[in-house]
Motif scaffolding. Structure first.
Motif, short mmCIF file in Angstrom:
data_model
loop_
_atom_site.label_atom_id
_atom_site.label_comp_id
_atom_site.label_asym_id
_atom_site.label_seq_id
_atom_site.Cartn_x
_atom_site.Cartn_y
_atom_site.Cartn_z
N LEU A 1 111.01 44.00 50.95
CA LEU A 1 111.25 42.59 51.26
C LEU A 1 112.24 42.42 52.41
CD1 LEU A 1 111.35 40.84 47.77
CD2 LEU A 1 109.49 41.00 49.41
N GLU A 2 113.33 43.18 52.38
CA GLU A 2 114.34 43.01 53.43
C GLU A 2 113.80 43.40 54.81
OE1 GLU A 2 119.13 43.38 53.36
OE2 GLU A 2 118.01 45.22 52.90
N PRO B 1 118.39 37.48 59.00
CA PRO B 1 118.80 38.27 57.83
C PRO B 1 118.43 37.57 56.53
CG PRO B 1 120.55 38.20 59.48
CD PRO B 1 119.51 37.23 59.93
N ALA B 2 118.07 38.34 55.53
CA ALA B 2 117.58 37.79 54.26
C ALA B 2 118.51 36.78 53.62
CB ALA B 2 117.27 38.94 53.30
N SER C 1 116.65 43.61 64.72
CA SER C 1 116.37 42.17 64.64
C SER C 1 117.49 41.48 63.87
CB SER C 1 115.03 41.93 63.95
OG SER C 1 113.97 42.52 64.68
N GLY C 2 117.58 40.16 64.05
CA GLY C 2 118.66 39.42 63.41
C GLY C 2 120.01 40.03 63.74
N CYS D 1 115.30 31.22 61.38
CA CYS D 1 114.35 30.65 60.42
C CYS D 1 115.04 30.46 59.08
CB CYS D 1 113.13 31.58 60.30
SG CYS D 1 111.73 30.81 59.48
N THR D 2 115.82 29.41 58.97
CA THR D 2 116.67 29.16 57.80
C THR D 2 116.01 28.19 56.83
OG1 THR D 2 117.80 27.48 59.12
CG2 THR D 2 118.81 29.66 59.04
#
Length: 440
Positions: free
Chosen positions: A168-169, A179-180, A336-337, A380-381
């Motif tokens: 998932l992460e 970030p997750a 990324s992130g 993408c929050t």
């Protein structure tokens, strides 16, 4: 895919020749409209393009990944004469690390491939594998919906740590570039639905083995110019205003009936602020996440896949460019992130990525170059209010940041470009040379 609409021919200006603008222009031309394409850059492609390099014959502005679920993108490539099978390497989804640990999917129907991949995930304990299958069943039964204000980390409460860290992460940061703990669980579920549980091959990785320019931007521009599109490179748009009587005036160019703003959210907000201040404020409120990419020279290696998942460092993935048509012994690391990494500056980020490589693959390596895209994608929050595609009558915005279910991806850009073009064509009936001034 819906075919192009046919309405009374219109004059349409598309401001921005990235993937969204090019897709909009192709759709409009196919519908019989006269298109003027404008971009401040000398070449098409926007944020997904190839650039001159002193260290490589041609260097993309970052390592991009497509997946089999990018149906609009693949169809648009074919429309302009590109064979995806010739420029993309299709492989099954593999999230394995350098030691061979992690999930890998086989072929066949997506749901069956996912279930079999989970059952064969040997380094994941059996209770965790069964827990993941129960979670996936819950996602499906729930219609891949969740509370809009949930983050991926919050949504994953109860997920076994081994599954969260190895599946998932990394999927979250790869797809959403966020970030997750800060990423939207709803957008993540949409990605999982369309990729892992879409049609056959939806989860396949499509890795570019040609420069990004050759995938779509250059062929699309050539296709458009062959059909009479007026191309204006190196032309920043300074002002957009209603034309006398009807239509729009873009700087000193001839008036047009409709305008598609396929430039960045910041640039679109500047142009429309006097005309649609609410839309402008919403676009300016978007925040961004960086991506850092390092090109590494190291001894050629035999990997199990062209892409490997990494952990315990700033990068999430490594790519063997020699498997993608690049020179032997050339690799990329992608973080990324990467807000914390980008804040250190390019030199420090490059050294951090090189150190990560050396921990994973050995000390015999050197940093060839590093690139930080500070505004690579929007953040993408959860509950993010993205601006609508319709800015004002006969004035539209196209780009991966506009309102929609997808994160900032090439597919998101192409889809919005196509959808806006179809909306332009549909709204044109009765509006050509009869547009009122936009409301505020």
């Amino acid at each position: 895919m819906a075919g192009p609409l046919t309405t009374a021919p219109q004059r349409v200006a598309v401001v921005g020749a990235g993937w969204a603008g090019l897709a909009a222009a192709v759709e409009l031309v196919d519908a019989g409209h006269a298109v003027t394409l404008i971009d401040m850059a000398a070449q098409p492609g926007g944020r997904a393009r190839s650039t001159p390099s002193t260290t490589l014959p041609q260097q993309d502005n970052g390592q991009h990944i497509l997946i089999g679920a990018y149906r609009d993108t693949l169809a648009m490539m074919r429309r302009v004469g590109v064979d995806p099978d010739a420029v993309l390497l299709r492989t099954r989804l593999s999230l394995r690390d350098p030691q061979g640990r992690g999930l890998a999917l086989g072929g066949g129907p997506a749901t069956v491939a996912f279930a079999l991949g989970v059952l064969r995930w040997q380094d994941c304990p059996w209770p965790d594998r069964l827990a993941l299958l129960r979670l996936a069943l819950g996602w499906r039964l729930g219609g891949f919906r969740c509370e809009p204000d949930q983050s991926v980390q919050e949504f994953a409460q109860g997920c076994p740590p081994s599954v969260y860290q190895a599946l998932l992460e990394p999927l979250c940061v790869a797809a959403l570039n966020t970030p997750a703990p800060q990423a939207s669980a709803q957008v993540m579920l949409t990605v999982l639905r369309d990729a892992l549980f879409g049609g056959p091959g939806s989860a396949d990785l499509l890795l570019p083995r040609a420069p990004l320019d050759a995938l779509f931007p250059r062929p699309a521009l050539a296709w458009l110019m062959q059909r009479g599109v007026a191309w204006h490179p190196r032309r920043p748009v300074r002002q957009l205003r209603p034309a006398p009587g009807a239509g729009w005036q873009v700087d000193d160019l001839p008036p047009v009936d409709q305008v598609v703003l396929a430039c960045s959210a910041t640039e679109a907000a500047r142009l429309v602020h006097p005309l649609a201040p609410h839309w402008s404020r919403q676009a300016l409120a978007i925040r961004y996440q960086p991506i850092a990419t390092a090109w590494i020279d190291a001894p050629p290696a035999r990997w199990t896949a062209p892409m490997l998942r990494l952990s315990d460092g700033p990068a999430q993935f490594a790519f063997d460019l020699s498997a993608l048509g690049g020179p032997p012994g050339c690799f990329t690391l992608v973080a990324s992130g990467a807000a914390d990494l980008a804040a250190q500056g390019a030199a420090a980020a490059g050294q951090a990525l090189l150190a990560h490589w050396q921990r994973c693959f050995g000390p015999d390596a050197r940093l060839r170059s590093v690139r930080i895209e500070k505004r690579a994608t929007f953040a993408c929050t959860p509950g993010l209010a993205r601006p609508a595609a319709r800015v004002a009558p006969s004035l539209w915005a196209a780009g991966d940041y506009v309102e929609g279910p997808y994160p900032a991806t090439l597919e998101g850009a192409v889809r919005t470009g196509r959808q806006v073009a179809l909306a332009v064509a549909a709204s044109g009936a009765g509006q050509v040379l009869g547009m009122k001034s936009p409301s505020t």
